[in-house]
Design an enzyme around this catalytic site. Structure first.
Site, PDB file in Angstrom:
ATOM      1  N   LYS A  94      -1.842  -1.959  11.257  1.00  0.00           N
ATOM      2  CA  LYS A  94      -2.881  -2.290  11.800  1.00  0.00           C
ATOM      3  C   LYS A  94      -2.709  -3.469  12.808  1.00  0.00           C
ATOM      4  O   LYS A  94      -3.366  -4.213  12.886  1.00  0.00           O
ATOM      5  CB  LYS A  94      -4.156  -2.748  10.799  1.00  0.00           C
ATOM      6  CG  LYS A  94      -4.346  -1.614   9.920  1.00  0.00           C
ATOM      7  CD  LYS A  94      -5.390  -2.100   8.640  1.00  0.00           C
ATOM      8  CE  LYS A  94      -5.800  -1.096   7.828  1.00  0.00           C
ATOM      9  NZ  LYS A  94      -6.821  -1.559   6.887  1.00  0.00           N
ATOM     10  N   ARG A 127      -0.936  -1.248  -6.802  1.00  0.00           N
ATOM     11  CA  ARG A 127      -1.024  -2.600  -6.118  1.00  0.00           C
ATOM     12  C   ARG A 127      -2.208  -3.564  -6.817  1.00  0.00           C
ATOM     13  O   ARG A 127      -1.993  -4.803  -6.661  1.00  0.00           O
ATOM     14  CB  ARG A 127      -1.582  -2.180  -4.727  1.00  0.00           C
ATOM     15  CG  ARG A 127      -1.926  -3.080  -3.728  1.00  0.00           C
ATOM     16  CD  ARG A 127      -2.149  -2.550  -2.441  1.00  0.00           C
ATOM     17  NE  ARG A 127      -3.300  -3.091  -1.519  1.00  0.00           N
ATOM     18  CZ  ARG A 127      -2.904  -4.168  -0.488  1.00  0.00           C
ATOM     19  NH1 ARG A 127      -1.181  -4.250  -0.298  1.00  0.00           N
ATOM     20  NH2 ARG A 127      -3.423  -4.806   0.178  1.00  0.00           N
ATOM     21  N   ARG A 181       0.861  -1.272   0.015  1.00  0.00           N
ATOM     22  CA  ARG A 181      -0.064  -0.033  -0.012  1.00  0.00           C
ATOM     23  C   ARG A 181       0.800   1.310  -0.103  1.00  0.00           C
ATOM     24  O   ARG A 181       2.045   1.248   0.498  1.00  0.00           O
ATOM     25  CB  ARG A 181      -0.949  -0.016   1.232  1.00  0.00           C
ATOM     26  CG  ARG A 181      -1.693  -1.388   1.269  1.00  0.00           C
ATOM     27  CD  ARG A 181      -2.404  -1.204   2.792  1.00  0.00           C
ATOM     28  NE  ARG A 181      -3.459  -2.220   3.144  1.00  0.00           N
ATOM     29  CZ  ARG A 181      -3.042  -3.194   3.467  1.00  0.00           C
ATOM     30  NH1 ARG A 181      -1.980  -3.594   4.016  1.00  0.00           N
ATOM     31  NH2 ARG A 181      -3.961  -4.402   3.711  1.00  0.00           N
ATOM     32  N   HIS A 234      -3.926  -9.025   3.846  1.00  0.00           N
ATOM     33  CA  HIS A 234      -5.606  -9.095   4.105  1.00  0.00           C
ATOM     34  C   HIS A 234      -5.627  -9.964   5.157  1.00  0.00           C
ATOM     35  O   HIS A 234      -5.250 -11.149   5.044  1.00  0.00           O
ATOM     36  CB  HIS A 234      -6.106  -9.558   2.380  1.00  0.00           C
ATOM     37  CG  HIS A 234      -6.095  -8.603   1.638  1.00  0.00           C
ATOM     38  ND1 HIS A 234      -6.419  -8.672   0.344  1.00  0.00           N
ATOM     39  CD2 HIS A 234      -6.013  -7.216   1.701  1.00  0.00           C
ATOM     40  CE1 HIS A 234      -6.344  -7.604  -0.288  1.00  0.00           C
ATOM     41  NE2 HIS A 234      -6.104  -6.706   0.360  1.00  0.00           N
ATOM     42  N   TYR A 279      -9.683  -9.694  -6.859  1.00  0.00           N
ATOM     43  CA  TYR A 279      -8.394  -9.775  -7.623  1.00  0.00           C
ATOM     44  C   TYR A 279      -8.344 -11.062  -8.720  1.00  0.00           C
ATOM     45  O   TYR A 279      -7.674 -11.049  -9.453  1.00  0.00           O
ATOM     46  CB  TYR A 279      -6.879  -9.840  -7.056  1.00  0.00           C
ATOM     47  CG  TYR A 279      -6.839  -8.414  -6.190  1.00  0.00           C
ATOM     48  CD1 TYR A 279      -6.811  -7.087  -6.883  1.00  0.00           C
ATOM     49  CD2 TYR A 279      -6.979  -8.439  -4.870  1.00  0.00           C
ATOM     50  CE1 TYR A 279      -6.727  -5.841  -5.824  1.00  0.00           C
ATOM     51  CE2 TYR A 279      -6.785  -7.408  -4.131  1.00  0.00           C
ATOM     52  CZ  TYR A 279      -6.629  -6.043  -4.726  1.00  0.00           C
ATOM     53  OH  TYR A 279      -6.562  -4.828  -4.074  1.00  0.00           O
ATOM     54  N   HIS A 323      -3.536   3.020  -5.795  1.00  0.00           N
ATOM     55  CA  HIS A 323      -3.908   1.788  -5.583  1.00  0.00           C
ATOM     56  C   HIS A 323      -3.901   0.843  -6.725  1.00  0.00           C
ATOM     57  O   HIS A 323      -4.093  -0.516  -6.761  1.00  0.00           O
ATOM     58  CB  HIS A 323      -5.298   1.864  -4.909  1.00  0.00           C
ATOM     59  CG  HIS A 323      -5.929   0.436  -4.318  1.00  0.00           C
ATOM     60  ND1 HIS A 323      -5.250  -0.319  -3.167  1.00  0.00           N
ATOM     61  CD2 HIS A 323      -6.850  -0.300  -4.995  1.00  0.00           C
ATOM     62  CE1 HIS A 323      -5.965  -1.342  -3.177  1.00  0.00           C
ATOM     63  NE2 HIS A 323      -7.102  -1.526  -4.143  1.00  0.00           N
TER      64      HIS A 323
END
Length: 283
Positions: free
Chosen positions: A164, A232, A142, A255, A264, A229
């Site tokens: 995160k 990516r 990212r 993820h 994707y 993005h």
């Protein structure tokens, strides 16, 4: 939930921002949520009393101005803010979206278009932007994770990305490592993050976005496709087309939910057209 409604004030928005930071949300998430709540405050007026019908009116306003996906994203931020403020009953439902079965051609950045963007940056003499785009596209990180691309990670071909509350290892291709180390050496960056401003601060997403769009005319790429993005996204699509391994792809992208990764795995619009044409059902 009180009957008088919620008074929307800047101090409350600031407390919301502080709470997001305490919850260790990413910088990009915090900036987006605060930006969306401030847009909501501009719609209602600072100091106004918010009730459920106010939020419903805002929802209808958004869908007139934005695509469904953007509207739902903005509503998610407002709903999060309302729950923080102690008014969960004021949260509204997102618009239902039919699940896509193929990737939208008009939004997808192709490999050829990506190459033209990189070459256009090179011709303009913007080596940093050229290398930045190659880094995102070749690793799948990212843009908020760029600070983890360091001189040390270029030496080891591995970047430890923490976001995160999770840490994952990002593999940096050998050729990219060579380019990163050469760039760092030329710009006297001896340690730490490679993609920084002249003052040493991390690259700002909005600046990168505008710089990419400024390349579009020379590169022959539609501006709606030129944003970080999509680089990516191109990494993810290219990896899946080659390996057909959605579980490993989810790990590479960082993820937590594999359903996020499944977008994707959708076939392209052109492939779907070929499959439908091949049915031969028109007499």
């Amino acid at each position: 939930m009180g009957t008088k409604g919620l008074m929307l004030e800047r101090t409350l928005v600031k407390r919301f921002e502080d709470n997001l930071r305490e919850e260790e949300k990413s910088r990009a998430t915090i900036e987006k949520y605060v930006r969306d709540v401030k847009d909501f405050m501009r719609f209602t007026g600072e100091g106004s009393i918010i009730k459920k019908d106010t939020v419903i009116s805002y929802k209808q306003h958004l869908i007139k101005e934005h695509a469904i996906s953007s509207t739902n994203s903005m509503l998610a931020a407002v709903n999060c803010f309302l729950r923080f403020a102690g008014y969960p009953g004021y949260a509204v439902r997102a618009f239902r979206v039919q699940k896509a079965v193929f990737r939208a051609r008009e939004q997808e950045l192709s490999r050829e278009e990506y190459i033209r963007l990189v070459e256009a940056a090179g011709k303009k003499g913007d080596r940093r932007l050229s290398l930045l785009m190659q880094t995102i596209c070749a690793t799948g990180i990212r843009i908020s994770e760029l600070p983890f691309i360091t001189v040390e990670s270029a030496d080891s071909r591995r970047a430890a990305v923490t976001l995160k509350g999770k840490t994952r290892t990002v593999i940096i291709p050998t050729e990219l490592c060579k380019k990163l180390k050469c760039y760092a050496e030329e710009n006297k960056i001896k340690s730490g993050s490679i993609f920084v401003t002249r003052s040493g601060r991390p690259m700002d997403r909005s600046n990168v976005l505008h710089a990419m769009k400024a390349l579009c005319d020379d590169a022959g790429v539609e501006k709606c496709k030129a944003f970080p993005h999509n680089l990516r996204h191109l990494f993810a699509v290219t990896y899946y087309d080659a390996e057909k391994d959605v579980v490993h792809l989810a790990d590479l992208l960082g993820h937590s939910n594999i359903n996020t990764t499944r977008i994707y795995t959708l076939v392209s619009c052109e492939t779907m057209e070929q499959q439908v044409e091949a049915l031969g059902l028109v007499l």
